[in-house]
Design an enzyme around this catalytic site. Structure first.
Site, mmCIF file in Angstrom:
data_model
loop_
_atom_site.group_PDB
_atom_site.id
_atom_site.type_symbol
_atom_site.label_atom_id
_atom_site.label_comp_id
_atom_site.label_asym_id
_atom_site.label_seq_id
_atom_site.Cartn_x
_atom_site.Cartn_y
_atom_site.Cartn_z
ATOM 1 N N ASP A 119 -14.040 -16.477 -0.216
ATOM 2 C CA ASP A 119 -14.977 -17.357 -0.094
ATOM 3 C C ASP A 119 -16.338 -16.771 -0.920
ATOM 4 O OD1 ASP A 119 -14.034 -18.758 1.805
ATOM 5 O OD2 ASP A 119 -14.521 -17.417 3.303
ATOM 6 N N THR A 139 8.751 25.722 3.094
ATOM 7 C CA THR A 139 8.130 26.058 1.821
ATOM 8 C C THR A 139 7.614 24.742 1.191
ATOM 9 O OG1 THR A 139 10.005 26.322 0.454
ATOM 10 C CG2 THR A 139 8.883 28.387 1.516
#
Length: 911
Positions: A321, A723
Site C-alpha cells: 500500500d 562437542t
C-alpha cells in the site's frame, strides 16, 4: 430481542449518552474483564512426547533397543541419553517459542469504539462492560454481545458462530427471534463487520457471550505445515533412510570381511546409524526461528507463526500500500479549495475567516460548509484535550478532524447539532461515502470521496453562498485543479452535500448520491517515510520488486512512487479499470512484459487478482493490507502482511505478519531475517554432516583395511551429543551476513539439502576433517611402533591415546569448520571471526568439554580415552589452521571463477 430502547436502557442501567467513566470502572470490577476462555494449550507432557517421537528420534529409539538386545546396555543408555536430552531441549525451545508468539500477540491492537460521558472514545476491548454503547464500523471484530440501537447497511460475517459463509444483515428494529444467534437486531462477539456500521448496547461480556460459551467446547485446528516444515520432514526422512542403509552396509561388510563377529558388526552398524543422525537439527531450527521472531518483534514486525519467518526469505515481489506504509501514518491538510478560492494551510494551522487566500476572493460561508462536511462525513474520533489520541480510525479522517479543530470548530458539538441518522459506507467501487443528518427538522446528506467520482454526482457547486449549476467547461477546470494538486503529491478529496426531503426514501447510495452541490476540495499531504527509499534500493539489489497498489489518484501515486524509488521517470500508472479490462492471460502478459510498478484506483478485488497473477507467474508474493476486503488477498499471498496501526481486525486475523509501525522498511528487514534463518539452517547441516563423515571414515578404514578402530562408538556419541552441539546451535543464530540482500531470492524449487551442500559437506570438508584426524591417529601409531601403516597397537594406554588423538583431531577440525561454515563463498576473515559472540563462547565450551572428558578419570574411563602427550599438541594445533586454510583456498578459487563468469557475461562491468 423484542424490548424497545427505553426498556433496554432501564434494564441495563444505561442511557443514550452511554455510561460515565466512573460507572464503567465500577462495572468492570463487578463483571470482570471482557475475555473469553482461551483454548486449552497442549499438555507439556504431550509436547514432550512429540519431541521424542518424530522420525529422527524413532530411529534412535530403535538403535537403543537393538543395543540392549545385543547385550550392550552402556551403548543403549548412551543413545537414550541423546534422545532424551535433545527431546528436552526441543521441548524447551518449542515451549519458549509458543510463549514468545503469545507475548508478541499481546502487542497487537485490541481497541473498540464506545460512547461514554456522551462522546465517542477509544477503549480496550477487555474493558467493555454491560451497558456500554458499542460503536461498530466496517472491519471491526465485535467484542461483546450487543442489542442494536442504530444500524446503517450493517452486514456481519457470522461464520465463526454459525458456519454460514454468506454475510447476514442486521438492523435495529425489534426482533421476535427466540434464539440469540438468530436475533436480527443483535450483534454477537466473535463476528466481524463486513459492511456498514451501527451502534448497540452491550448486554453480555466475556464468558457470558454466545462466543464465550462456545469457546470452551472448541479446539484449535492443526495448522498446515509450512514449506520449511515440509522441507525438514523430507530431509529427516532422507537422512533416516541413508543412516539405515549405511548402517546395514557396515554390518554386512563387517560380517562378510570376517574381521568382526556378528555381534561386533551389529554394534558398528548401530554406531554408524547413530553417527549419521543429526540429532540437533530440530531444536536448532526451532531456536533459529524463535530468535528471529524475537528480533523481528523488537523491530515492530509481529510474526504469528514461527515457520512464516523462513518463507519471507523467498519473497520476489512485495505488493505494498501507499498510505501509512510507503508514507508516514499521519496526514495533514495542506491545501483547500472552496467557493472558487484556493487556500494554503501551514504548519501553524488556520483560523476560519482569517485564512490567507492564495487565489480568488475568500468565501467564509463556502469554507465553513466544507469544514462542516469534513467533520460530519467522518468516522474518526477527535483528539481529546486530555491527550487521548484518536486511534481506531483512519489517518485521513483524523487529519480532517484536526483541520476543523485548528479552524475553531468543535467536532463533538457539530455532531451533536447534526445527529447522524444513516450512513452509506465507503466502497471501492463508488469511491465515496455519505452520511445523512438531521437538524431543526431538516435532513441533509454529506458526501466525501474521490474528486472525479464525486464530481460525477454533482449538478451544482457552492459559490458566494449559493449553488450554481456546473457545465462541461467548469467540470474540466475543476478536474485540472485536482490534477494540479495531485501532481504536487497531495491526496485530494472532494466534499458535497444536498438537502433531502422528508418524504424522500434513500434506499441505496446510488439513489442518495445524486444532484449534489460541490462544496470544495481538500489536499492532504502524506509525507514519504525517510527510510523507504533506502529500503526500496535494498529490495532492488536483493532481486525483489516493490509494486505499489493504492486506491489514490494516479498522479498522486506516481509522484510518491518516484520519490520512493519504486517507479522511474518514464513509468506509467495502471488503473483498476485497466485491470478490469484484461482477462487473466492478458493480465499475466502485462505483468511479465511491461512489469508495471504502480497500480492506482485499485480495489481489494483488483489486489486479489494481481496477487494470484503474480503467483501464477512463479513469483513469491508478500502483500500488505488493512481493510476487510483485503483479507482474501492476504490469505492468497505467500506472506500476508497486515497493518497494526490502521488495519482492521479482520485483516490482522488473515495475515501471517503484522507491522506495528505500518512501515515498508520493516517488511524488508523481515525478508532479511527470513533469508538469514534459511542460511543458518544450511550452515548447521553443513557443519554436522562434516563431522558425520569424519566419524564414519574410521569405521570404513577398520572394516576394509583392518586398521585398529581409530574411533570408538562412544567417542562418536561424545562428538554428536557434546562437542558438536554448542557450535551447531551458535550457527543457528548467526546474524545476517554482509551481502545477504545483494543476491537474488532463492528459487522455491531449491532444496535445503542440495547437491552443492552435500558435495561441500561430504566430499570436501568431511573428507578433509577425516584425513586430518586420521593423520593424528597414524602419527601416534607410528610414534609407538616405529612403522608407518605397517604395524599397529590395538590395545592398552597407547592405543587409547591414538583414538583420543583421532577424537581431538575431529574436534579441532570442527573448531575451524564452525567459522568456515558461516559463509559458502566469503572468507571467514571478511565475515568477521568475532562477529558472532555466541559462536566464540560455543567454541570455548567445546574445547573445555573435550578437556574435561580427557582429564577427569571417571569420564576418561567411560569413553576409553587417554591424555594426549604434550609432544602431540603442536600437531593438533595445526589441524584447525590446515583445515581453515584449505577451505579459504577453495573459496578464493570459487570467487575468482565467479568474477570471471560475470566479466565474460558483462565485459563493461567493473571487475
Amino acid at each position: 430481542m423484542a424490548l424497545d430502547e427505553a426498556a433496554l436502557f432501564r434494564l441495563l442501567a444505561s442511557s443514550p449518552h452511554g455510561l460515565s467513566s466512573e460507572e464503567a470502572q465500577a462495572r468492570l470490577r463487578r463483571y470482570g474483564p471482557n475475555e473469553v476462555p482461551a483454548p486449552r494449550p497442549p499438555h507439556p507432557l504431550r509436547l514432550l512426547f512429540g519431541q521424542v517421537s518424530h522420525m529422527l528420534a524413532l530411529l534412535l529409539w530403535v538403535g537403543a533397543g537393538l543395543a540392549f538386545l545385543a547385550g550392550l546396555p552402556q551403548l543403549g543408555w548412551a543413545i537414550l541419553t541423546i534422545v532424551l536430552l535433545n527431546g528436552l531441549f526441543s521441548f524447551w525451545q518449542e515451549y519458549r517459542s509458543s510463549r514468545l508468539i503469545e507475548t508478541l500477540g499481546r502487542r497487537l491492537p485490541s481497541a473498540v469504539r464506545v460512547r461514554r460521558d456522551g462522546v465517542e472514545q477509544r477503549a480496550r476491548a477487555r474493558d467493555l462492560v454491560p451497558g456500554d454503547l458499542l460503536v461498530l464500523q466496517r472491519g471491526d471484530c465485535v467484542a461483546a454481545d450487543a442489542r442494536l440501537l442504530a444500524a446503517a447497511d450493517l452486514r456481519l460475517d457470522c461464520s465463526l458462530l454459525t458456519g454460514e459463509a454468506e454475510p447476514v444483515e442486521r438492523w435495529a428494529e425489534r426482533s421476535p427471534a427466540a434464539r440469540l444467534a438468530e436475533a436480527e437486531n443483535c450483534v454477537l462477539a466473535g463476528t466481524t463487520v463486513v459492511d456498514g456500521g451501527g451502534e448497540g448496547i452491550v448486554f453480555a461480556t466475556g464468558r457470558q457471550t454466545a462466543f464465550g460459551s462456545l469457546a470452551e467446547l472448541t479446539q484449535r485446528l492443526a495448522p498446515e505445515p509450512s514449506p520449511l516444515q515440509r522441507e525438514l520432514a523430507t530431509a529427516a526422512r532422507a537422512i533416516a533412510a541413508v543412516a539405515v542403509v549405511v548402517g546395514l552396509v557396515f554390518f554386512l561388510a563387517g560380517s562378510v570381511a570376517e574381521r568382526l563377529s556378528t555381534r561386533d558388526s551389529f554394534i558398528f552398524g548401530v554406531g554408524i546409524l547413530v553417527a549419521l543422525v543429526p540429532e540437533g537439527l530440530l531444536p536448532t531450527v526451532t531456536l533459529a526461528l524463535a530468535l528471529a521472531v524475537q528480533r523481528m518483534g523488537r523491530q515492530n514486525a509481529i510474526v504469528k507463526r514461527l515457520s512464516s519467518v523462513e518463507a519471507l526469505g523467498c519473497t520476489t515481489v512485495i505488493c505494498t500500500d501507499k498510505t501509512g506504509t510507503i508514507t508516514v501514518s499521519e496526514m495533514a491538510a495542506r491545501e483547500l479549495w472552496a467557493g472558487d478560492t484556493s487556500y494554503a494551510v501551514g504548519d501553524g494551522g488556520l483560523q476560519l475567516g482569517s485564512l490567507e487566500a492564495r487565489e480568488g476572493t475568500p468565501d467564509d460561508s463556502a469554507l465553513a460548509a466544507l469544514l462542516r462536511s469534513a467533520v460530519l462525513c467522518n468516522n474518526g474520533i477527535p483528539p481529546r484535550a486530555d491527550g487521548q489520541a484518536g486511534g481506531v480510525s483512519d489517518p485521513l479522517d483524523e487529519a480532517l478532524l484536526t483541520l476543523a479543530i485548528e479552524a475553531g470548530i468543535d467536532p463533538d458539538e457539530e455532531r451533536r447539532s447534526y445527529p447522524r441518522i444513516k450512513e452509506f459506507p465507503f466502497h471501492a467501487e463508488r469511491r465515496r461515502m455519505s452520511t445523512l443528518h438531521r437538524r431543526d427538522g431538516q435532513r441533509r446528506l454529506f458526501v466525501k470521496g474521490g474528486p472525479a467520482e464525486t464530481l460525477a454526482c454533482c449538478r451544482y457547486e457552492l459559490r458566494d453562498g449559493q449553488p450554481e449549476e456546473l457545465d462541461g467547461h467548469r467540470r474540466e477546470v475543476l478536474l485540472e485543479r485536482t490534477n494540479a494538486m495531485s501532481d504536487r503529491g497531495l491526496r485530494v478529496l472532494a466534499f458535497a452535500s444536498r438537502d433531502v426531503a422528508e418524504e424522500e426514501r434513500l434506499e441505496s447510495a446510488e439513489a442518495a448520491e445524486q444532484a449534489l452541490v460541490l462544496l470544495g476540495l481538500v489536499g492532504l499531504e502524506n509525507p514519504l517515510r525517510p527510510e523507504v527509499p533506502a529500503a526500496v534500493a535494498r529490495c532492488r539489489s536483493a532481486g525483489i520488486r516493490a509494486v505499489m497498489l493504492t486506491g489514490d489518484h494516479g498522479h498522486t501515486a506516481l509522484v510518491v512512487a518516484r520519490q520512493a524509488g519504486i517507479a522511474g521517470e518514464d513509468a506509467e500508472v495502471v488503473t483498476g479499470a485497466q485491470v478490469d479490462a484484461l482477462d487473466d492471460d492478458g493480465l499475466a502478459r502485462l505483468l511479465a512484459e511491461k512489469r508495471p510498478a504502480v497500480f492506482a484506483r485499485v480495489a481489494p478485488e483488483h489486489k486479489l487478482r494481481l496477487v494470484r497473477a503474480y503467483r501464477r507467474l512463479g513469483e513469491v508474493v508478500a502483500v500488505t493490507g488493512d481493510g476487510v476486503n483485503d483479507a482474501p488477498a492476504l490469505k492468497a499471498a505467500d506472506i500476508g502482511v497486515a497493518m497494526g496501526r490502521t488495519g482492521t481486525d479482520v485483516a490482522r486475523e488473515a495475515a501471517d505478519m503484522v507491522l506495528m509501525d505500518d512501515n515498508f522498511a520493516t517488511i524488508v528487514r523481515a525478508v532479511e531475517e527470513g533469508r538469514a534463518v534459511y542460511d543458518n539452517i544450511k550452515k548447521f547441516l553443513t557443519y554436522v554432516l562434516t563431522s558425520n563423515v569424519a566419524e564414519a571414515v574410521p569405521f570404513l578404514l577398520f572394516i576394509l583395511a583392518g586398521v585398529p578402530l581409530p574411533l570408538t562408538i562412544l567417542q562418536v556419541l561424545l562428538v554428536d551429543l557434546g562437542t558438536d552441539l554448542f557450535p551447531a546451535l551458535a550457527l543457528g543464530v548467526d546474524p545476517p551476513q554482509h551481502g545477504l540482500m545483494a543476491r537474488p531470492p532463492r528459487p522455491t524449487s531449491e532444496r535445503m539439502v542440495s547437491a552443492r551442500l552435500l558435495v561441500r559437506a561430504l566430499a570436501l570438508l568431511g573428507l578433509l576433517a577425516a584425513a586430518l584426524s586420521l593423520l593424528g591417529y597414524f602419527f601416534v601409531q607410528w610414534d609407538v611402533t616405529g612403522h608407518l601403516l605397517r604395524s599397529f597397537v590395538d590395545e592398552g594406554p597407547r592405543y587409547r591415546e591414538a583414538t583420543t588423538m583421532t577424537l581431538a583431531g575431529v574436534v579441532a577440525c570442527q573448531v575451524a569448520n564452525a567459522f568456515a561454515c558461516r559463509s559458502e563463498r566469503e572468507s571467514a576473515f571478511r565475515v568477521g571471526l568475532l562477529s558472532n559472540q555466541a559462536l566464540l563462547w560455543a567454541v570455548v565450551a567445546e574445547v573445555l568439554l573435550l578437556t574435561a572428558v580427557i582429564a577427569l578419570p571417571p569420564l576418561r574411563g567411560l569413553f576409553e580415552l587417554e591424555p594426549v602427550h604434550p609432544r602431540y599438541w603442536p600437531v593438533l594445533a595445526a589441524f584447525p589452521l590446515l583445515f581453515l586454510g584449505a577451505e579459504e583456498a577453495r573459496k578464493l578459487v570459487v570467487r575468482r571463477l565467479l568474477r570471471r563468469q560475470r566479466s565474460a557475461a558483462n565485459p563493461l562491468a567493473p571487475a
